[in-house]
Design a protein around this motif. Sequence first.
Motif, PDB file in Angstrom:
ATOM      1  N   VAL A 358      20.835  34.125 -39.528  1.00 37.42           N
ATOM      2  CA  VAL A 358      20.687  35.689 -39.093  1.00 37.42           C
ATOM      3  C   VAL A 358      21.612  36.294 -40.206  1.00 37.42           C
ATOM      4  O   VAL A 358      21.425  37.287 -40.638  1.00 37.42           O
ATOM      5  CB  VAL A 358      20.350  35.934 -37.817  1.00 37.42           C
ATOM      6  N   TYR A 359      22.792  36.147 -39.881  1.00 35.42           N
ATOM      7  CA  TYR A 359      24.033  36.817 -40.536  1.00 35.42           C
ATOM      8  C   TYR A 359      23.849  36.707 -41.984  1.00 35.42           C
ATOM      9  O   TYR A 359      23.796  37.839 -42.810  1.00 35.42           O
ATOM     10  CB  TYR A 359      25.174  36.311 -40.107  1.00 35.42           C
ATOM     11  N   LYS A 360      23.589  35.670 -42.696  1.00 35.71           N
ATOM     12  CA  LYS A 360      23.631  35.392 -44.180  1.00 35.71           C
ATOM     13  C   LYS A 360      22.272  36.182 -44.690  1.00 35.71           C
ATOM     14  O   LYS A 360      22.230  36.769 -45.371  1.00 35.71           O
ATOM     15  CB  LYS A 360      23.289  33.896 -44.350  1.00 35.71           C
ATOM     16  N   ARG A 365      20.952  41.340 -47.949  1.00 36.61           N
ATOM     17  CA  ARG A 365      20.206  42.411 -48.420  1.00 36.61           C
ATOM     18  C   ARG A 365      21.215  43.487 -48.933  1.00 36.61           C
ATOM     19  O   ARG A 365      20.747  44.512 -49.837  1.00 36.61           O
ATOM     20  CB  ARG A 365      19.825  43.468 -46.928  1.00 36.61           C
ATOM     21  N   SER A 366      22.331  43.562 -48.586  1.00 38.86           N
ATOM     22  CA  SER A 366      23.342  44.627 -49.515  1.00 38.86           C
ATOM     23  C   SER A 366      24.363  43.708 -50.594  1.00 38.86           C
ATOM     24  O   SER A 366      25.203  44.246 -51.136  1.00 38.86           O
ATOM     25  CB  SER A 366      24.347  45.099 -48.545  1.00 38.86           C
ATOM     26  N   PHE A 434      32.225  34.325 -38.114  1.00 34.16           N
ATOM     27  CA  PHE A 434      31.403  33.894 -39.128  1.00 34.16           C
ATOM     28  C   PHE A 434      31.948  34.253 -40.485  1.00 34.16           C
ATOM     29  O   PHE A 434      32.125  33.161 -41.209  1.00 34.16           O
ATOM     30  CB  PHE A 434      29.994  34.364 -38.787  1.00 34.16           C
ATOM     31  N   LEU A 435      32.338  35.599 -40.411  1.00 36.65           N
ATOM     32  CA  LEU A 435      32.953  35.950 -41.791  1.00 36.65           C
ATOM     33  C   LEU A 435      34.187  35.466 -42.329  1.00 36.65           C
ATOM     34  O   LEU A 435      34.655  35.341 -43.306  1.00 36.65           O
ATOM     35  CB  LEU A 435      32.994  37.420 -41.772  1.00 36.65           C
ATOM     36  N   SER A 443      29.619  32.277 -49.385  1.00 35.38           N
ATOM     37  CA  SER A 443      29.698  33.303 -50.387  1.00 35.38           C
ATOM     38  C   SER A 443      30.146  34.646 -49.526  1.00 35.38           C
ATOM     39  O   SER A 443      30.725  35.700 -50.184  1.00 35.38           O
ATOM     40  CB  SER A 443      28.340  33.456 -51.241  1.00 35.38           C
ATOM     41  N   PHE A 444      29.932  34.604 -48.358  1.00 35.57           N
ATOM     42  CA  PHE A 444      30.314  36.074 -47.453  1.00 35.57           C
ATOM     43  C   PHE A 444      31.728  35.728 -46.857  1.00 35.57           C
ATOM     44  O   PHE A 444      32.002  36.838 -46.232  1.00 35.57           O
ATOM     45  CB  PHE A 444      29.317  36.214 -46.473  1.00 35.57           C
TER      46      PHE A 444
END
Length: 639
Positions: A358-360, A365-366, A434-435, A443-444
């Motif tokens: 969900v986070y990815k 989107r941005s 997560f980040l 990639s995030f």
Amino acid sequence: MAEPHPHFENFSGARHVQLGQQTVNLIAGNQFLANGNDLILRLNPITDASHTRNRATSPPNSECFPGTRRGVIKGITSWVNTRIVLGRRVAHIYWFHGFAGSGKSAILLEIARIYARSGRLVASFFFFSKQGDRSKMNRFAATLASQLAISVPAAAPFVEAALKDPGLLTDKVSLSTQLEQLVYGPFQAAVKGSLLVRTLARGPFLIVIDGLDECEDKVGVKEFIIHALDFFRRNPSIPLRILIASRVEQHIHAHLKTESVVVRDLDDHSPDDEVQAFLEASFQLAAKQNPIIQAYIYGHGSWPTPSYMGMLTRHIGGSFILASTIFKFIVQPTTEADPMTPMDRLPLTLEMNGLDSVYKQTLSRSQHLPHFRTIISTIALLFEPLSIVEISALLGIETYKVTLVLLNLQAIISVPGFDEKGVVTVCHKSLLDFLTTESRSGSFFAPPSFHLHLSYYYFAAHSRAYWHLRDRHWESFVTACDFVNEIEEFKACQHLHIGRTPYPAFLCTMLFYTLFGPVSRPSSSTYLLTECAKQLALTAGCPDPLIAQWLGESLFAKLSGDWSGKPWGLRYSENFLITEQLWKTLQHDLECASAMIHAHIVSSNPRTLPSSKYEYDFTDVYRDGMYAQHSSRLQFSLW
């Protein structure tokens, strides 16, 4: 019969309201009356740590959906309400643990509300990672004491008496001592006095502590647990309970997994029916507000269908945070970059593997927007949250560009209005996990090396109010990264530094700080020494008008640690094994820096300092072939 303490319902947002000769002070939603010395102001509590905080700006922003978690809540209240009978052993501490997003904070919020309504809540404290003092222990005892003085007025005189010790609230006093003298002791004294009859009639009191695993001070957490266990061992009949919720962390588990603590795993409670009830109510509300969903239902019938609802509930697997995040993801507005409708997104969620997917999907989107990585890494690594305007000013990115990135991410990030009061926060700590975990975020990923850039941004803000944050980010960088390579890469990114204080001034300040300050020094001491001299020479020769001010204030103040403007001197001595060529380079850089510093401070800006002296002294000890070992001394003197 004792009179109930005054209670007010209609002073929302007010402060220091005068009622005749009394002053009503409101702290984080709690009400109390105070005459004479203001006890609460002396305690200086954290005002956004209790269950009454504004959850929109001070996460976690979660509460139980009406009608859910009844079994869990009943189990906790039964434990709290258990009365102490002679000869019967009672556990005073209840540890409630579960995986991220299982609903711990929401349940503890409901418990705090229940006992606040009954007048038996002593205090509540909701820890949250990277939320300033809410992620530390240094104001924990004082915050609990301030709430104790409000909720149990009979304890207030004993709290005030404890504050006669002028050092009690300083870091020179242990957390155990603070808790004993400010919280447990005053409560115990109040119970023995006028509160005894009320306690016998109504049952034990409760302290609620959420997110203990999110406290960065692990030593303090262990001290709190050990002291609480010892206090209750010494006072087995005291009518006080402590409810703790956290994830299972070793430093917590090792001390709470004892016979004197009730331990419950929230994961043992299967809330599938409750999750489905939450989803059904949420989708019904969305259908009333979203014209696209309304049009779809008009043409196709109910949505989501019972079949989809069942599959979605099973896929979520009892995680309320996953249910909430997936719902927000499904119903979020369409954009030019993401034209999918809620009906398109629902099937995609069934293919997502938990929160990470969900986070990815949401972050993508941005991802195409300018400054995306910088903004996301900033939010992930900041030690204190900032508003949109503050993020814009810190990063040097226009406010509308920051807003554009964040508006697409509202399913996972709480985005306030455009004023300077509301801060940008993550909806759940699992996003920060997560980040900052590369194997999960790909990639995030927000790399620890970005702490170096944040330290520079705070340095370039030209405000002493940010110096502690500048230093914290620098220390995080030094301890977690390849020091030399990251410094060299930072120097190569000169395009990032346009329009800011020249980066050599930043590197010079922080490299000297690493040599002289409390921060752990990297193993490359020779590089540190030579780079200090090089950056000092580059900075001293820079024509930027801010450099003279930096030389006269920032560097010297940082090195001396003296903000008073009094004379000071700094000496540093250490042996280094360096080549003769390196020695000559150091000598050249220091000679250049000495001459230019004198020109800047004395000639260009004589008002900055009435007189100055800069010396360098490398004393040759002995030579052995092409290598020489030198004793080095750097001295700065201002008077």
